[in-house]
Design a protein around this motif. Structure first.
Motif, PDB file in Angstrom:
ATOM      1  N   SER A   1       0.821  -1.221   0.000  1.00 50.90           N
ATOM      2  CA  SER A   1       0.000   0.000   0.000  1.00 50.90           C
ATOM      3  C   SER A   1       0.850   1.264   0.000  1.00 50.90           C
ATOM      4  CB  SER A   1      -0.922   0.017   1.223  1.00 50.90           C
ATOM      5  OG  SER A   1      -1.854  -1.040   1.145  1.00 50.90           O
TER       6      SER A   1
ATOM      7  N   VAL B   1      -0.361   3.945  -3.080  1.00 46.45           N
ATOM      8  CA  VAL B   1      -0.630   3.113  -4.247  1.00 46.45           C
ATOM      9  C   VAL B   1      -2.060   3.318  -4.743  1.00 46.45           C
ATOM     10  CG1 VAL B   1      -0.715   0.736  -5.121  1.00 46.45           C
ATOM     11  CG2 VAL B   1       1.129   1.432  -3.585  1.00 46.45           C
ATOM     12  N   ASP B   2      -2.962   3.658  -3.832  1.00 45.03           N
ATOM     13  CA  ASP B   2      -4.370   3.829  -4.211  1.00 45.03           C
ATOM     14  C   ASP B   2      -4.746   5.291  -4.463  1.00 45.03           C
ATOM     15  OD1 ASP B   2      -5.038   1.038  -3.998  1.00 45.03           O
ATOM     16  OD2 ASP B   2      -4.820   1.265  -1.829  1.00 45.03           O
TER      17      ASP B   2
ATOM     18  N   ARG C   1       4.209   3.462  -9.357  1.00 48.62           N
ATOM     19  CA  ARG C   1       3.775   2.826 -10.616  1.00 48.62           C
ATOM     20  C   ARG C   1       4.258   1.382 -10.684  1.00 48.62           C
ATOM     21  NH1 ARG C   1       5.219   8.053 -13.119  1.00 48.62           N
ATOM     22  NH2 ARG C   1       3.306   9.107 -13.793  1.00 48.62           N
TER      23      ARG C   1
ATOM     24  N   ARG D   1       2.133  -0.780  -8.364  1.00 46.23           N
ATOM     25  CA  ARG D   1       0.817  -1.001  -8.991  1.00 46.23           C
ATOM     26  C   ARG D   1       0.904  -2.066 -10.079  1.00 46.23           C
ATOM     27  NH1 ARG D   1      -1.501   5.103 -10.017  1.00 46.23           N
ATOM     28  NH2 ARG D   1      -2.001   5.597  -7.846  1.00 46.23           N
TER      29      ARG D   1
ATOM     30  N   ARG E   1       1.323  -5.493  -8.505  1.00 48.63           N
ATOM     31  CA  ARG E   1       0.059  -5.971  -7.936  1.00 48.63           C
ATOM     32  C   ARG E   1      -0.883  -6.471  -9.029  1.00 48.63           C
ATOM     33  NH1 ARG E   1      -2.106  -1.792  -3.336  1.00 48.63           N
ATOM     34  NH2 ARG E   1      -4.010  -2.201  -4.495  1.00 48.63           N
ATOM     35  N   GLU E   2      -0.972  -5.720 -10.105  1.00 47.98           N
ATOM     36  CA  GLU E   2      -1.869  -6.112 -11.205  1.00 47.98           C
ATOM     37  C   GLU E   2      -1.396  -7.418 -11.847  1.00 47.98           C
ATOM     38  OE1 GLU E   2      -2.034  -2.750 -13.826  1.00 47.98           O
ATOM     39  OE2 GLU E   2      -2.990  -1.477 -12.290  1.00 47.98           O
TER      40      GLU E   2
END
Length: 201
Positions: free
Chosen positions: A148, A153-154, A169, A172, A175-176
């Motif tokens: 996080s 991150v959000d 970035r 992110r 995570r994706e």
């Protein structure tokens, strides 16, 4: 009730980390991690990012049968970690390796680990994962901390400090990628600073 030598050592380490601005896991986050590790009960664990050895020693205390290899590239922190570990009752189960985890020859390590804990350079998690997942036994788990990054991150990327945008970035994107990874079942837990738990199929 007087504190044990181990509790006193952990207290000293937390004070040192606070005074010298060394990032160590938050209490809630490490508590949750230790619970997950106790459920898994790994016998061999690899940690990327020793810092001063706090999480390695907490894991060793919680899991009396685990053996830990932990890698730290910062020479000063490596030396401090060695000092703290040698003061502990767990020193025979924790090996600290002074190296850059992205440059280390993995042939020097145990060929199979039950668990890998990634808590090193935040913008490099995908590279760490890609390099070390081959050492993970089938059914083993990779734990990734700081998913996080204190909520950044959000956030919309324009609200993130400019010097941290590349790192955010990268987290992110990692995570994706893990969300749909064909070889792992992954779950992002909202504990501590965000803990990604990935079990090898």
């Amino acid at each position: 009730m007087p504190e044990t030598p181990t509790e006193a050592l952990f207290k000293t380490m937390r004070s040192y980390a606070a005074e010298h601005h060394v990032p160590i896991m938050e209490e809630q986050g490490i508590g949750e991690l230790l619970e997950l590790l106790q459920q898994q009960n790994p016998h061999r664990l690899l940690e990327l990012g020793t810092a001063i050895g706090y999480s390695a020693l907490r894991i060793a205390q919680a899991l009396p049968d685990v053996r830990i290899d932990t890698i730290e590239r910062d020479v000063e922190r490596y030396g401090k970690a060695l000092g703290f570990i040698q003061q502990s009752a767990m020193q025979d189960r924790v090996q600290v390796i002074c190296a850059d985890a992205l440059e280390l020859d993995i042939a020097e390590l145990t060929p199979s680990y039950d668990a890998v804990f990634i808590d090193a350079a935040k913008g490099q998690y995908e590279r760490f994962f890609n390099k070390y997942e081959s050492l993970l036994a089938k059914g083993g788990i990779i734990y990734c901390d700081n998913m996080s990054m204190h909520g950044m991150v959000d956030q919309p990327i324009e609200e993130v400090p400019r010097r941290k945008r590349t790192m955010i970035r990268n987290i992110r994107a990692f995570r994706e990628k893990m969300d749909g990874h064909p070889g792992f079942d992954c779950e992002l837990l909202p504990v501590g600073d965000g803990l990604l738990v990935c079990r090898k199929k």
